[in-house]
Scaffold this active site. Structure first.
Site, PDB file in Angstrom:
ATOM      1  N   LYS A 175      19.577 -14.550  35.077  1.00  0.00           N
ATOM      2  CA  LYS A 175      18.798 -15.645  35.672  1.00  0.00           C
ATOM      3  C   LYS A 175      17.613 -15.929  34.767  1.00  0.00           C
ATOM      4  O   LYS A 175      17.164 -15.073  34.012  1.00  0.00           O
ATOM      5  CB  LYS A 175      18.315 -15.243  37.062  1.00  0.00           C
TER       6      LYS A 175
ATOM      7  N   LYS B  45      36.936 -23.539  40.179  1.00  0.00           N
ATOM      8  CA  LYS B  45      36.420 -24.480  39.166  1.00  0.00           C
ATOM      9  C   LYS B  45      37.581 -24.972  38.313  1.00  0.00           C
ATOM     10  O   LYS B  45      38.379 -24.183  37.826  1.00  0.00           O
ATOM     11  CB  LYS B  45      35.349 -23.803  38.294  1.00  0.00           C
TER      12      LYS B  45
ATOM     13  N   ASP C  35      25.892  -9.593  42.269  1.00  0.00           N
ATOM     14  CA  ASP C  35      25.877 -11.034  42.528  1.00  0.00           C
ATOM     15  C   ASP C  35      26.833 -11.803  41.614  1.00  0.00           C
ATOM     16  O   ASP C  35      27.469 -12.757  42.041  1.00  0.00           O
ATOM     17  CB  ASP C  35      24.436 -11.554  42.327  1.00  0.00           C
TER      18      ASP C  35
ATOM     19  N   ASP D 161      36.130 -16.570  45.904  1.00  0.00           N
ATOM     20  CA  ASP D 161      35.252 -16.490  44.735  1.00  0.00           C
ATOM     21  C   ASP D 161      35.242 -17.908  44.177  1.00  0.00           C
ATOM     22  O   ASP D 161      36.243 -18.361  43.601  1.00  0.00           O
ATOM     23  CB  ASP D 161      35.816 -15.503  43.705  1.00  0.00           C
ATOM     24  N   HIS D 162      34.143 -18.608  44.338  1.00  0.00           N
ATOM     25  CA  HIS D 162      34.192 -20.046  44.039  1.00  0.00           C
ATOM     26  C   HIS D 162      34.441 -20.339  42.562  1.00  0.00           C
ATOM     27  O   HIS D 162      34.873 -21.428  42.211  1.00  0.00           O
ATOM     28  CB  HIS D 162      32.947 -20.775  44.579  1.00  0.00           C
TER      29      HIS D 162
ATOM     30  N   HIS E 182      32.363 -13.064  39.819  1.00  0.00           N
ATOM     31  CA  HIS E 182      32.626 -14.237  38.986  1.00  0.00           C
ATOM     32  C   HIS E 182      33.004 -13.858  37.543  1.00  0.00           C
ATOM     33  O   HIS E 182      33.988 -14.349  36.996  1.00  0.00           O
ATOM     34  CB  HIS E 182      31.401 -15.161  38.945  1.00  0.00           C
TER      35      HIS E 182
HETATM   36  C1  BG6 Z   1      26.651 -17.399  43.415  1.00  0.00           C
HETATM   37  C2  BG6 Z   1      25.497 -16.455  43.216  1.00  0.00           C
HETATM   38  O1  BG6 Z   1      27.801 -16.712  43.819  1.00  0.00           O
HETATM   39  O2  BG6 Z   1      26.921 -18.074  42.194  1.00  0.00           O
HETATM   40  C3  BG6 Z   1      24.278 -17.191  42.727  1.00  0.00           C
HETATM   41  O3  BG6 Z   1      25.203 -15.808  44.436  1.00  0.00           O
HETATM   42  C4  BG6 Z   1      24.603 -17.986  41.491  1.00  0.00           C
HETATM   43  O4  BG6 Z   1      23.198 -16.296  42.453  1.00  0.00           O
HETATM   44  C5  BG6 Z   1      25.832 -18.847  41.723  1.00  0.00           C
HETATM   45  O5  BG6 Z   1      23.490 -18.799  41.190  1.00  0.00           O
HETATM   46  C6  BG6 Z   1      26.283 -19.508  40.440  1.00  0.00           C
HETATM   47  O6  BG6 Z   1      27.313 -20.414  40.737  1.00  0.00           O
HETATM   48  P1  BG6 Z   1      27.523 -21.711  39.869  1.00  0.00           P
HETATM   49  O7  BG6 Z   1      28.745 -22.345  40.426  1.00  0.00           O
HETATM   50  O8  BG6 Z   1      26.283 -22.548  40.048  1.00  0.00           O
HETATM   51  O9  BG6 Z   1      27.652 -21.261  38.465  1.00  0.00           O
END
Ligand code: BG6
Length: 540
Positions: A397, A239, A292, A234-235, A297
């Protein structure tokens, strides 16, 4: 300009900007430049990371190596780590895809991707050519053993250059439908076996599309891998400012005593995006905002904010606490959804002065689509710390700007002694952009009258003078080092799905009021009702 912006300008005690913090640890600020020699452009944080963290020789095997994620995020992250010497001297990459390509063509593809990605660090003279020598490529049908046997041969080849060690990290950067076939294929040819070196697998999101499919995927992975080998990425957890939330909570004495129902009125977690679909209609139509962003997140930001202090700063202790708080969230059965959640979809509107189409007008979206592009939800946590303190989470979004923030909103003072002095204090963690932490409180305005006004004390991350590490760099390096702290465990993912399941069920039917917010606005009006009447969303 919002009220927050104005008061931020009038900070009562502004911290020095772009100066050296008095930690004794932080090397001096450096300017980024694409042409400076290596020693001048090195990210000072990476220098610190190198001192403490050096992975063993290893091969990174990327499935979906020519895909969008690999091109935009992964390859630049790996290149940056390698260029900074963080991957050690023995390191190779095997790209795997369905597209037919030679090693040379793959090398060209990677170099091109690195030169065009905004995420690529300063490229030092000669380093691209050296990086290219580390790249191999294999292609084939993921349902057949042949491609995995060829990956095996590549690991043998790399192993000779790695002192006989055949450590491998498999990264599944593919559509989710391929996660199970690839994992099973790797298992069939014995690539999960750790007798000749460690073997780990990184699985991208989305991890399942509901509770049942997430459980099936977990079960399928476990037929091949032990949980300790599985890294669900989970990126958001990579952060820097998300990690800072833990640092600030548990590295200071002044915050934790206030971090509970006696002092906190509510918490707001916002992940607003100005972007629309970016050509991802095929995926997004199926996913929507709940799958998503909310299930992963936002739920991660929530757990880190609400969890108890862990017994130790290690993977299992932290993940145990995260699971405990997820388990304490009051269930949201479908019949409760109208009371605690709001869905939205953007229609045409104006963003940054430009007309933008509505979601249903985006290419690839069904004309009557009921996919939510916005969700707000109230979570209640049934434990001693948080009883009666709602957590409001929202994401959408085509909102007016890109901003991610966690705001802890404190209770009002018990007594209004001064005119204008009954505002709630707010401790806000800005995850992105303008990464930092701010504290909003009331102060006397200058003059004869005792009139209070809100001011903001602001710490900005750029005071450290170093560019922030990309989340993918951080997480890739952690996986190479075998540190799973920042990767959600099986039970975490399961509980997060349990929490959002009611929303998915209740919203499985068409939404007659869609679209219900114009692009460029802060979402449907019903979201204000959800948080109100005595509270309001922060103007960001
Ligand atoms: C991704 C989603 O995991 O995270 C995207 O699939 C979203 O829809 C993105 O735009 C947001 O990531 P960040 O790091 O730009 O906030």
């Amino acid at each position: 300009m919002t009220a927050d912006d104005q008061t931020r300008g009038a900070s009562a005690l502004p911290l020095p900007q772009r100066t050296q913090p008095d930690t004794g640890l932080i090397p001096p600020a450096r300017t980024r430049s694409r042409t400076k020699p290596a020693e001048d452009t090195e990210n000072p944080f990476r220098a610190l990371m190198r001192r403490n963290r050096a992975p063993e020789p290893a091969t990174l095997v990327i499935f979906g190596a020519t895909g969008d994620l690999a091109k935009r995020k992964l390859l630049p992250a790996v290149f940056g780590l390698w260029q900074d010497g963080l991957l050690g001297s023995a390191f190779h990459i095997v790209g795997v895809g369905r597209q037919e390509m030679t090693d040379e063509q793959f090398g060209e593809f990677v170099l091109e991707a690195l030169q065009h990605s905004k995420e690529t660090d300063e490229i030092q003279p000669g380093s691209l050519q050296k990086f290219r020598d580390l790249l191999y490529y294999e292609f084939g049908d993921f349902s057949e053993d042949e491609v995995y046997s060829r990956v095996q041969q590549e690991l043998d080849r790399a192993g000779q250059a790695h002192g006989g060690r055949k450590n491998a990290l498999f990264y599944l950067s593919t559509p989710p439908s391929l996660f199970e076939p690839i994992s099973t294929g790797l298992g069939r040819v014995g690539l999960a076996d750790q007798s000749e070196g460690w073997r780990r697998i990184i699985v991208e999101k989305p991890f399942g599309r509901d509770l049942a499919s997430a459980r099936e995927l977990n079960a399928a992975l476990h037929r091949v891998w032990d949980e300790s080998q599985i890294y669900r990425i989970d990126h958001y957890l990579g952060k820097e400012t998300v990690q800072n939330l833990m640092a600030i909570r548990f590295g200071n004495a002044i915050f934790e005593p206030l971090w509970n129902r006696s002092y906190v009125d509510h918490v707001q977690i916002t992940a607003a995006e100005d972007l629309g679909l970016e050509g991802r209609a095929g995926y997004y139509e199926e996913a929507g905002a709940v799958r998503d962003m909310l299930q992963n997140h936002l739920m991660q930001l929530f757990t880190l904010t609400a969890m108890e202090p862990p017994a130790a700063f290690d993977a299992d202790a932290i993940r145990d606490e995260k699971v405990k708080v997820l388990r304490a969230v009051r269930p949201i059965p479908p019949e409760r959804v109208p009371d605690v959640a709001v869905r939205g979809q953007y229609g045409p509107g104006t963003l940054y002065g430009e007309r933008v189409p509505g979601y249903r007008e985006e290419p690839g979206v069904k004309p009557g689509s009921s996919t939510p592009t916005y969700v707000a939800v109230k979570l209640e946590v049934d434990n001693w710390r948080w009883q009666g303190v709602p957590f409001f989470l929202r994401t959408g979004k085509r909102l007016p700007k890109k901003v991610t923030e966690i705001a802890v909103v404190f209770k009002r003072p018990p007594l209004g002694m001064f005119p204008g002095g009954l505002e709630r204090n707010v401790l806000a963690f800005r995850i992105q952009p303008d990464e930092g932490v701010s504290l909003k409180f009331s102060s006397k305005s200058p003059g004869q009258e005792m009139v209070l006004r809100e001011v903001v004390m602001d710490f900005r991350y750029d005071a450290f003078g170093a560019p922030l590490e990309s989340p993918y760099s951080r997480l890739l390096l952690d996986a190479m080092l075998g540190d799973a702290t920042l990767f959600p465990r099986e039970d975490e993912v399961d509980h997060a799905w349990q929490i959002v399941s009611g929303l998915l069920t209740a919203w499985g039917t068409p939404a007659p009021d869609f679209p219900n917010y114009p692009a460029g606005t802060w979402g449907p009006n019903a979201a204000d009702t959800l948080i109100g009447p005595d509270r309001r969303w922060r103007r960001l």
